[in-house]
Motif scaffolding. Structure first.
Motif, mmCIF file in Angstrom:
data_model
loop_
_atom_site.group_PDB
_atom_site.id
_atom_site.type_symbol
_atom_site.label_atom_id
_atom_site.label_comp_id
_atom_site.label_asym_id
_atom_site.label_seq_id
_atom_site.Cartn_x
_atom_site.Cartn_y
_atom_site.Cartn_z
ATOM 1 N N HIS A 202 0.834 -1.547 0.299
ATOM 2 C CA HIS A 202 0.748 0.040 0.232
ATOM 3 C C HIS A 202 1.159 1.482 -0.127
ATOM 4 C CE1 HIS A 202 -3.199 -2.428 2.602
ATOM 5 N NE2 HIS A 202 -3.628 -3.042 1.041
ATOM 6 N N HIS B 181 -15.154 -7.462 2.346
ATOM 7 C CA HIS B 181 -14.599 -6.790 1.294
ATOM 8 C C HIS B 181 -13.281 -7.289 1.413
ATOM 9 C CE1 HIS B 181 -17.723 -4.422 1.651
ATOM 10 N NE2 HIS B 181 -17.062 -3.685 2.380
ATOM 11 N N THR B 183 -9.941 -7.084 0.377
ATOM 12 C CA THR B 183 -8.606 -6.364 -0.782
ATOM 13 C C THR B 183 -7.312 -6.041 0.272
ATOM 14 O OG1 THR B 183 -9.904 -5.684 -2.231
ATOM 15 C CG2 THR B 183 -8.009 -4.621 -2.265
ATOM 16 N N GLY B 184 -6.008 -6.364 0.381
ATOM 17 C CA GLY B 184 -5.199 -5.714 0.820
ATOM 18 C C GLY B 184 -4.589 -5.980 2.263
ATOM 19 N N VAL B 186 -2.694 -7.762 5.086
ATOM 20 C CA VAL B 186 -1.816 -8.813 5.299
ATOM 21 C C VAL B 186 -1.464 -8.907 6.780
ATOM 22 C CG1 VAL B 186 0.647 -8.303 4.882
ATOM 23 C CG2 VAL B 186 -0.405 -6.898 3.616
ATOM 24 N N HIS B 201 -11.295 -4.139 4.986
ATOM 25 C CA HIS B 201 -9.996 -4.146 4.184
ATOM 26 C C HIS B 201 -8.858 -3.644 5.005
ATOM 27 C CE1 HIS B 201 -12.978 -1.088 3.218
ATOM 28 N NE2 HIS B 201 -11.996 -0.554 3.064
ATOM 29 N N HIS B 202 -7.849 -4.268 3.779
ATOM 30 C CA HIS B 202 -6.684 -2.987 3.634
ATOM 31 C C HIS B 202 -6.156 -3.287 5.463
ATOM 32 C CE1 HIS B 202 -7.379 -0.378 0.756
ATOM 33 N NE2 HIS B 202 -7.829 -1.109 0.202
ATOM 34 N N THR B 204 -3.364 -4.522 8.309
ATOM 35 C CA THR B 204 -1.678 -5.094 8.833
ATOM 36 C C THR B 204 -2.233 -5.687 10.195
ATOM 37 O OG1 THR B 204 -1.332 -3.629 7.205
ATOM 38 C CG2 THR B 204 0.469 -4.877 8.410
ATOM 39 N N ALA B 227 -11.512 -0.004 8.395
ATOM 40 C CA ALA B 227 -10.201 -0.335 7.340
ATOM 41 C C ALA B 227 -8.968 0.072 7.498
ATOM 42 C CB ALA B 227 -11.441 0.493 6.115
ATOM 43 N N ASP C 166 -13.775 -2.920 -5.375
ATOM 44 C CA ASP C 166 -15.307 -3.506 -4.746
ATOM 45 C C ASP C 166 -16.619 -2.269 -4.339
ATOM 46 O OD1 ASP C 166 -16.894 -4.914 -3.688
ATOM 47 O OD2 ASP C 166 -16.106 -5.553 -1.610
#
Lengths: 274, 274, 274
Positions: A202, B181, B183-184, B186, B201-202, B204, B227, C166
């Motif tokens: 990111h 969602h 996405t991303g 980790v 999402h996103h 970490t 998020a 999304d």
């Protein structure tokens, strides 16, 4: 209080922020290729499920270049460009610009040295989308430089689809790059990234304004950008600086400084001991 | 002022932060499988365009395990591992470790209970990449535990490619997980995630330092991470805590607290009524 | 100090924040289609590697609609829905709701006008996943409106897989939308996005609470949302407002204001000259 890293065989004052160079523990191309084959052979024996893949990707090839080419071409293959077309494009790039292969080797050493989750060269080569994305970008960058701009843009688009990493083909990268996890990395047209830079997922090296000229950042050697960092506009992050996760950098950071926050503020002035 | 949730048939003092347990409205495996088949049948009738897909994914299978296996194997299929190989790998995992299937059912209940956009079990099973990614991770985690590390790493890599979710196979997850969602997302090697955790999402769960030992976070039961939240290093987010979007957590958070900001600061002390 | 943009042929007081309208330099559908064919022809001549792809995507089609349909169907094709099924679904949508095609043209103009990295219409049409994602969403939104909800959800899922974007099928978008880079964009069910909105990657228009009714943001005409911005809950970002990278917006922003930070604070009050 500067405390230079001391590595036998390397001058005492060497620091990654001075740029990439082979260190005593680094392997030559032939040594890496030998090591990759040994790892692949051992894995194919221990895990027959992967044997066919390891043979087609590594063991069936006569050189590191051919193996890397096969791996990248398969990842990039799509209705836009078939793997056979891609193999030819990549082969020509590697011949015209052998430094692309050398940079790939430096990036593999960077993964091995700096990613605690990487303890095999094959892991990086076969399974790390950040490594694969940056090698594909090096090919797109070479094509862009030769004026084959639409082919470069087609590759950029496919890299974004396949690896979720969007790097403008004109952006310049040094050697020893680690894109860890890689999802969502975006790098703009006029960005310049030095050697030994580590970026987490990111990270954005983004533009400000739509004018001509430099509108993206310059990232010095040995910089570490944490997860979700945005560096915006024509600013410079000095060599060896570290930027904490989620920070937004909109002004220059001095060498070896540490910065965090939105917007990023310097929490530690430059020190080589960092 | 503690205000425990009161659900008929569940002790008054139950809170998701105490860990996963079936609630009165939850369905058994057979009930869920029956419900999934009813939904698929109704959708195939109402939307013939999807009929063939619904038949091959759900209606043509004799059990929930077989349907889930087929769906995951098709998503993960690639030149690295063919769907036929994957079906066999997943089948063996489900037999050796039946709790993986139970966790999948708990995750489906979590989607249904906690995602306002989910009102069918088939939606979660067929269309939510966060649900699919976490089930695939459970398989990679099982393989990692058995010492089949390169196969686990190959799956991790493919999960990251297919679902844009990068979870180290060694990371431990509880039940009733919602990756909304997705996405991303980790998650690092030594991270531990409790039951009933929701992550947007996103998110970490990242490492700090490269030393050995625990270098990633522990997330308590019933935690909600908004998020783009980053939790970094060997810190603990206490049970039932909530972290606002875009926050960066670098120190422990007490149970049932609410934290926001870069770095995150506690804006509300723990209260079970949250 | 209001300084309206002055464009020959457009009233002095026109500003993108008043909504989408064709500007004097904008091309008609036939002109765009002509231009696209010219660009594709020139690229096929200059870069024979791409010739077959350019022929199948553009030069072999008799209209803009057919070319766009072919491109989107190929990107969305998967075991869930085959490209032949998708071509039929998209063809019907374009017939039933011609404004979808008009919006696609407005989005192409937006790319061309507002993305410094875009200097060809074919670049946007063939290679920008943000453009492709939003056109696919328009189709899912149309199907949702007709009550074909499961087909719409299947498309949403595939858009998230293919483009890493999304968007709930119920979300409403205006014209002249630019999703730049696009990776990680998430837009919730009750979000409303006006005309001429630019969003960078990782933007979230997210929900707060799980209640019924409006639980997502409204984004006014001409708004710019920087990389990684989260706008959460039933808040309104006023026309022409700009939000800096990494900001988290949880309350209304007035028209033409500039806001940054976590949480976002207004750093500049509304001014049309921004």
């Amino acid at each position: 209080v500067m405390q230079p890293i001391s590595i036998p065989g390397v001058p005492d004052d060497y620091h990654p922020s001075q740029g990439w160079r082979p260190l005593p523990h680094h392997l030559s191309k032939q040594e890496i290729w030998q090591r990759i084959r040994q790892e692949a052979k051992a894995d194919a024996d221990a895990e027959p499920t992967l044997a066919s893949f390891l043979y087609s990707s590594i063991l069936g090839h006569s050189s590191f270049e051919k193996s890397l080419n096969f791996i990248l071409a398969n990842k990039l293959a799509s209705p836009t460009l078939y793997s056979t077309q891609l193999v030819k494009i990549i082969e020509d790039c590697f011949k015209e610009e052998p430094s692309i292969v050398e940079a790939a080797l430096a990036d593999m050493q960077a993964c091995f040295d700096r990613d605690p989750a990487c303890d095999k060269y094959t892991q990086c080569l076969l399974y790390f989308k950040g490594f694969q994305a940056i090698q594909c970008h090096r090919i797109a960058h070479h094509l862009w430089g030769k004026g084959r701009k639409m082919l470069a843009v087609a590759l950029q688009s496919r890299i974004s689809e396949a690896f979720h990493v969007d790097i403008h083909p004109a952006a310049t990268f040094g050697r020893g790059i680690l894109l860890d996890h890689a999802t969502g990395v975006v790098v703009g047209e006029t960005a310049v990234v030095g050697d030994n830079v580590s970026m987490l997922h990111h990270v954005t090296l983004g533009g400000s304004g739509t004018g001509k000229g430099i509108r993206h950042p310059t990232i010095g050697h040995g910089v570490l950008l944490g997860a979700g960092v945005s560096v915006l506009g024509n600013v410079t992050v000095g060599c060896g600086a570290k930027v904490g996760a989620g920070s937004v950098v909109v002004s220059d950071l001095p060498c070896h400084s540490v910065a965090v926050g939105v917007p990023a503020r310097i929490v530690k002035q430059g020190s080589r001991s960092e």
